[in-house]
Motif scaffolding. Structure first.
Motif, PDB file in Angstrom:
ATOM      1  N   ARG A   1       9.355   8.393  -8.458  1.00  0.00           N
ATOM      2  CA  ARG A   1       9.148   9.573  -9.317  1.00  0.00           C
ATOM      3  C   ARG A   1       9.692  10.840  -8.670  1.00  0.00           C
ATOM      4  O   ARG A   1      10.218  11.714  -9.347  1.00  0.00           O
ATOM      5  CB  ARG A   1       7.654   9.733  -9.599  1.00  0.00           C
ATOM      6  N   ALA A   2       9.593  10.926  -7.319  1.00  0.00           N
ATOM      7  CA  ALA A   2      10.110  12.130  -6.649  1.00  0.00           C
ATOM      8  C   ALA A   2      11.619  12.200  -6.767  1.00  0.00           C
ATOM      9  O   ALA A   2      12.183  13.267  -7.006  1.00  0.00           O
ATOM     10  CB  ALA A   2       9.687  12.110  -5.164  1.00  0.00           C
ATOM     11  N   THR A   3      12.276  11.047  -6.615  1.00  0.00           N
ATOM     12  CA  THR A   3      13.733  11.025  -6.720  1.00  0.00           C
ATOM     13  C   THR A   3      14.178  11.357  -8.135  1.00  0.00           C
ATOM     14  O   THR A   3      15.107  12.125  -8.362  1.00  0.00           O
ATOM     15  CB  THR A   3      14.271   9.638  -6.326  1.00  0.00           C
TER      16      THR A   3
ATOM     17  N   ALA B   1       2.842   4.927  -7.872  1.00  0.00           N
ATOM     18  CA  ALA B   1       1.750   4.830  -8.840  1.00  0.00           C
ATOM     19  C   ALA B   1       1.849   3.501  -9.583  1.00  0.00           C
ATOM     20  O   ALA B   1       2.847   2.787  -9.494  1.00  0.00           O
ATOM     21  CB  ALA B   1       1.743   6.009  -9.812  1.00  0.00           C
ATOM     22  N   SER B   2       0.817   3.166 -10.327  1.00  0.00           N
ATOM     23  CA  SER B   2       0.632   1.800 -10.817  1.00  0.00           C
ATOM     24  C   SER B   2       1.770   1.282 -11.692  1.00  0.00           C
ATOM     25  O   SER B   2       2.305   0.199 -11.458  1.00  0.00           O
ATOM     26  CB  SER B   2      -0.689   1.708 -11.586  1.00  0.00           C
ATOM     27  N   ALA B   3       2.156   2.028 -12.729  1.00  0.00           N
ATOM     28  CA  ALA B   3       3.145   1.519 -13.682  1.00  0.00           C
ATOM     29  C   ALA B   3       4.493   1.287 -13.007  1.00  0.00           C
ATOM     30  O   ALA B   3       5.115   0.223 -13.171  1.00  0.00           O
ATOM     31  CB  ALA B   3       3.294   2.484 -14.856  1.00  0.00           C
ATOM     32  N   ARG B   4       4.960   2.270 -12.248  1.00  0.00           N
ATOM     33  CA  ARG B   4       6.242   2.123 -11.571  1.00  0.00           C
ATOM     34  C   ARG B   4       6.169   1.047 -10.486  1.00  0.00           C
ATOM     35  O   ARG B   4       7.148   0.340 -10.236  1.00  0.00           O
ATOM     36  CB  ARG B   4       6.688   3.458 -10.968  1.00  0.00           C
ATOM     37  N   PHE B   5       5.029   0.930  -9.839  1.00  0.00           N
ATOM     38  CA  PHE B   5       4.877  -0.104  -8.817  1.00  0.00           C
ATOM     39  C   PHE B   5       4.974  -1.487  -9.443  1.00  0.00           C
ATOM     40  O   PHE B   5       5.631  -2.389  -8.889  1.00  0.00           O
ATOM     41  CB  PHE B   5       3.538   0.063  -8.105  1.00  0.00           C
ATOM     42  N   LEU B   6       4.319  -1.687 -10.575  1.00  0.00           N
ATOM     43  CA  LEU B   6       4.402  -2.977 -11.253  1.00  0.00           C
ATOM     44  C   LEU B   6       5.838  -3.302 -11.644  1.00  0.00           C
ATOM     45  O   LEU B   6       6.306  -4.437 -11.471  1.00  0.00           O
ATOM     46  CB  LEU B   6       3.507  -2.977 -12.492  1.00  0.00           C
ATOM     47  N   ALA B   7       6.544  -2.310 -12.169  1.00  0.00           N
ATOM     48  CA  ALA B   7       7.935  -2.526 -12.562  1.00  0.00           C
ATOM     49  C   ALA B   7       8.798  -2.852 -11.356  1.00  0.00           C
ATOM     50  O   ALA B   7       9.652  -3.755 -11.403  1.00  0.00           O
ATOM     51  CB  ALA B   7       8.471  -1.291 -13.290  1.00  0.00           C
ATOM     52  N   PHE B   8       8.591  -2.125 -10.256  1.00  0.00           N
ATOM     53  CA  PHE B   8       9.365  -2.368  -9.043  1.00  0.00           C
ATOM     54  C   PHE B   8       9.073  -3.753  -8.472  1.00  0.00           C
ATOM     55  O   PHE B   8      10.000  -4.495  -8.097  1.00  0.00           O
ATOM     56  CB  PHE B   8       9.039  -1.294  -8.007  1.00  0.00           C
ATOM     57  N   ALA B   9       7.793  -4.125  -8.393  1.00  0.00           N
ATOM     58  CA  ALA B   9       7.424  -5.440  -7.859  1.00  0.00           C
ATOM     59  C   ALA B   9       7.977  -6.556  -8.736  1.00  0.00           C
ATOM     60  O   ALA B   9       8.470  -7.580  -8.227  1.00  0.00           O
ATOM     61  CB  ALA B   9       5.905  -5.545  -7.746  1.00  0.00           C
ATOM     62  N   ALA B  10       7.920  -6.372 -10.058  1.00  0.00           N
ATOM     63  CA  ALA B  10       8.451  -7.387 -10.967  1.00  0.00           C
ATOM     64  C   ALA B  10       9.959  -7.532 -10.801  1.00  0.00           C
ATOM     65  O   ALA B  10      10.490  -8.652 -10.745  1.00  0.00           O
ATOM     66  CB  ALA B  10       8.104  -7.029 -12.407  1.00  0.00           C
ATOM     67  N   ALA B  11      10.653  -6.413 -10.705  1.00  0.00           N
ATOM     68  CA  ALA B  11      12.106  -6.459 -10.541  1.00  0.00           C
ATOM     69  C   ALA B  11      12.485  -7.098  -9.213  1.00  0.00           C
ATOM     70  O   ALA B  11      13.452  -7.871  -9.127  1.00  0.00           O
ATOM     71  CB  ALA B  11      12.688  -5.047 -10.636  1.00  0.00           C
ATOM     72  N   GLY B  12      11.717  -6.808  -8.161  1.00  0.00           N
ATOM     73  CA  GLY B  12      11.981  -7.428  -6.866  1.00  0.00           C
ATOM     74  C   GLY B  12      11.743  -8.918  -6.893  1.00  0.00           C
ATOM     75  O   GLY B  12      12.474  -9.699  -6.263  1.00  0.00           O
ATOM     76  N   THR B  13      10.715  -9.342  -7.624  1.00  0.00           N
ATOM     77  CA  THR B  13      10.430 -10.772  -7.768  1.00  0.00           C
ATOM     78  C   THR B  13      11.577 -11.481  -8.469  1.00  0.00           C
ATOM     79  O   THR B  13      12.022 -12.563  -8.051  1.00  0.00           O
ATOM     80  CB  THR B  13       9.129 -10.968  -8.564  1.00  0.00           C
TER      81      THR B  13
ATOM     82  N   THR C   1       0.808  -1.218   0.000  1.00  0.00           N
ATOM     83  CA  THR C   1       0.000   0.000   0.000  1.00  0.00           C
ATOM     84  C   THR C   1       0.848   1.279   0.000  1.00  0.00           C
ATOM     85  O   THR C   1       0.668   2.133  -0.875  1.00  0.00           O
ATOM     86  CB  THR C   1      -0.967  -0.007   1.194  1.00  0.00           C
ATOM     87  N   PRO C   2       1.780   1.461   0.946  1.00  0.00           N
ATOM     88  CA  PRO C   2       2.569   2.706   0.903  1.00  0.00           C
ATOM     89  C   PRO C   2       3.460   2.805  -0.315  1.00  0.00           C
ATOM     90  O   PRO C   2       3.635   3.896  -0.874  1.00  0.00           O
ATOM     91  CB  PRO C   2       3.392   2.645   2.200  1.00  0.00           C
ATOM     92  N   VAL C   3       4.031   1.679  -0.758  1.00  0.00           N
ATOM     93  CA  VAL C   3       4.918   1.734  -1.919  1.00  0.00           C
ATOM     94  C   VAL C   3       4.121   2.047  -3.182  1.00  0.00           C
ATOM     95  O   VAL C   3       4.553   2.851  -4.018  1.00  0.00           O
ATOM     96  CB  VAL C   3       5.693   0.402  -2.072  1.00  0.00           C
ATOM     97  N   ALA C   4       2.950   1.439  -3.332  1.00  0.00           N
ATOM     98  CA  ALA C   4       2.131   1.700  -4.514  1.00  0.00           C
ATOM     99  C   ALA C   4       1.634   3.140  -4.540  1.00  0.00           C
ATOM    100  O   ALA C   4       1.562   3.762  -5.602  1.00  0.00           O
ATOM    101  CB  ALA C   4       0.950   0.727  -4.558  1.00  0.00           C
TER     102      ALA C   4
ATOM    103  N   GLU D   1       2.158   9.598   2.835  1.00  0.00           N
ATOM    104  CA  GLU D   1       1.893  10.338   1.615  1.00  0.00           C
ATOM    105  C   GLU D   1       3.040  10.160   0.619  1.00  0.00           C
ATOM    106  O   GLU D   1       4.195  10.069   1.000  1.00  0.00           O
ATOM    107  CB  GLU D   1       1.730  11.831   1.936  1.00  0.00           C
ATOM    108  N   PRO D   2       2.708  10.124  -0.676  1.00  0.00           N
ATOM    109  CA  PRO D   2       3.752   9.984  -1.686  1.00  0.00           C
ATOM    110  C   PRO D   2       4.763  11.121  -1.651  1.00  0.00           C
ATOM    111  O   PRO D   2       5.874  10.974  -2.142  1.00  0.00           O
ATOM    112  CB  PRO D   2       2.960   9.979  -2.998  1.00  0.00           C
ATOM    113  N   SER D   3       4.379  12.277  -1.082  1.00  0.00           N
ATOM    114  CA  SER D   3       5.283  13.421  -1.087  1.00  0.00           C
ATOM    115  C   SER D   3       6.366  13.322  -0.025  1.00  0.00           C
ATOM    116  O   SER D   3       7.264  14.163   0.008  1.00  0.00           O
ATOM    117  CB  SER D   3       4.482  14.712  -0.874  1.00  0.00           C
ATOM    118  N   GLN D   4       6.284  12.339   0.857  1.00  0.00           N
ATOM    119  CA  GLN D   4       7.321  12.213   1.880  1.00  0.00           C
ATOM    120  C   GLN D   4       8.678  12.003   1.220  1.00  0.00           C
ATOM    121  O   GLN D   4       8.821  11.158   0.336  1.00  0.00           O
ATOM    122  CB  GLN D   4       7.028  11.041   2.802  1.00  0.00           C
TER     123      GLN D   4
END
Length: 248
Positions: free
Chosen positions: A244-246, A117-129, A110-113, A178-181
């Motif tokens: 995305r913030a980084t 956001a969806s596209a980057r979260f999917l890429a991150f989860a896939a890479a972690g897998t 939940t916090p990571v997604a 919050e995503p802005s953290q």
């Protein structure tokens, strides 16, 4: 979360904030959990025992099949080695296994997604897998045993969350940060007591499992602890590549 302005009747102090929803889980997290649940339901409720064994062999990660020619590897599709470092995460040994992974997926996905956001979260989860499968392969390259479960993915989410959701260098917040953290550096993360305790607990738990003395922690089942470590390390160091913030 945006504010909702309402008529000022009864609220002399100005506009009233809309209360946060009781459940604020990003849709992409629910979609992935639903996909894992549907796969397990299909295996347990639709497929017979023999068909289920074949299904697992086709989509589980089997490290010994890379460069090997064992019996299990010969009956798998030729392209299984390409998709199995991802698809193994959608397979579970039981409903209990699925339920445990779902709980942690909700907590840390939940916090990571929300941050990625969806596209980057999917890429991150896939890479972690994939990272979890890669580390398991490095330690067990000749093992011809199917590896299944989303624990490597969940571990990557845990590692990523350590970079922004736990740190006490800013006012304390819950896991729905919050995503802005701002993301903290590796040095700041390892200097934060909350993060450090969590990291140590994670590695000690997996060390006990790997040493064979963690039976009470796992119910006596076999656990691919190497995939946990690979996913966690990737998530901890790799999240800035997807943030995305980084990047901005």
């Amino acid at each position: 979360m945006s504010e909702q302005r309402v008529p000022n009747e009864g609220y002399p102090d100005g506009p009233r904030r809309r209360p946060p929803p009781a459940f604020n889980v990003p849709g992409i997290v629910l979609v992935l959990i639903a996909a894992m649940g549907l796969v397990h339901a299909y295996r347990t409720l639709v497929l017979g025992e023999i068909a289920d064994v074949r299904f697992v062999l086709d989509f589980a990660f089997i490290p010994g099949c890379y460069g090997g020619a064992g019996e299990l590897c010969q009956i798998r599709p030729a392209a299984a080695d390409l998709w199995s470092p991802l698809t193994y995460a959608f397979l579970h040994g039981s409903w209990t296994h699925f339920g445990i992974n779902t709980f942690w997926f909700l907590a840390f996905g939940t916090p990571v997604a929300r941050r990625l956001a969806s596209a980057r979260f999917l890429a991150f989860a896939a890479a972690g897998t994939i990272a979890g499968a890669a580390v398991f392969y490095l330690v067990n390259s000749g093992l011809e045993v199917p590896v299944i479960g989303a624990s490597g993915t969940v571990s990557a989410l845990m590692g990523g969350a350590c970079r922004f959701a736990f740190a006490r260098v800013r006012p304390a917040r819950d896991l729905s940060a919050e995503p802005s953290q701002p993301m903290i550096s590796v040095r700041e993360a390892l200097s934060d007591r909350t993060v450090l305790v969590f990291v140590i607990a994670f590695f000690v738990t997996n060390f006990l499992v790997g040493a064979g003395v963690g039976g009470p922690l796992t119910g006596g089942g076999e656990v691919a602890w190497e995939a946990h470590l690979g996913g966690f390390v990737f998530g901890f160091f790799g999240l800035p590549l997807f943030d995305r913030a980084t990047r901005s």
